[in-house]
Design a protein around this motif. Structure first.
Motif: not given
Length: 190
Positions: A65-70, A121-125
């Motif tokens: 999944r795409p996730v916003p980051a700073l 990934d599903p683990d947030g990595l």
């Protein structure tokens, strides 16, 4: 030379011929079995590898999944037309609420706090952007071809070894027959 042309020339080992030896028949069967195994091994291995790659890439498209980051710091370099993206540290929050940090490629000279999108990934990595369906199809096809050709090399090499062994045995038999028959000719020049 015209006698060697056409489909019959390809099947000469299968013609009924009183001069055909047992080793010729064995070689004909070896060639046939080798090519059948080459085709079968190449097709099965290539299709299995392509299916596996396609399935793995489809699962990645579903799970990643795409996730916003700073950005946590200013990106090195300066903005210029055609400048390559550079590595910079980013921070994001995983779906479970845990904070993560890592590096991703961003535009050069981006200020700290600039929002960017990272893929997890599903683990947030951090992971790379998943392959599109077209890219996945191309990758699966290329890997399938590579694996298929590699797998077909095994029976091909085995068949070549068997044919080489048959050829050596045939030459040894001819040498023994020549040693027996050659002196009977008795006619010498000189």
């Amino acid at each position: 030379m015209a006698a060697l042309r056409g489909p019959r020339a390809l099947l000469w080992r299968w013609w009924p011929n009183p001069l055909r030896r047992r080793s010729d028949r064995l070689e004909a069967w070896t060639v046939l079995a080798t090519w059948l195994l080459v085709l079968l091994a190449g097709m099965v291995a290539g299709l299995a590898a392509a299916e596996s790659v396609e399935r793995t890439l489809a699962r990645e498209r579903v799970e990643w999944r795409p996730v916003p980051a700073l950005l946590t710091e200013r990106a090195p370099g300066t903005r210029a037309a055609g400048a390559e993206r550079v590595w910079a540290k980013v921070r994001w929050t995983a779906p479970d609420g845990s904070a993560h940090e890592g590096q991703t490629r961003v535009d050069p000279g981006s200020a700290a706090g600039t929002p960017v999108t990272v893929w997890t990934d599903p683990d947030g990595l951090l992971v790379t952007r998943p392959a599109t369906e077209a890219q996945a199809g191309l990758r699966a096809a290329m890997i399938g071809i590579l694996i298929g050709v590699s797998a077909s090399a095994v029976p091909f090499a085995g068949g070549r070894m068997v044919r080489g062994r048959l050829e050596r045995r045939r030459m040894d038999q001819w040498d023994m027959e020549w040693e027996r028959v050659g002196p009977q000719w008795g006619w010498k020049t000189g």
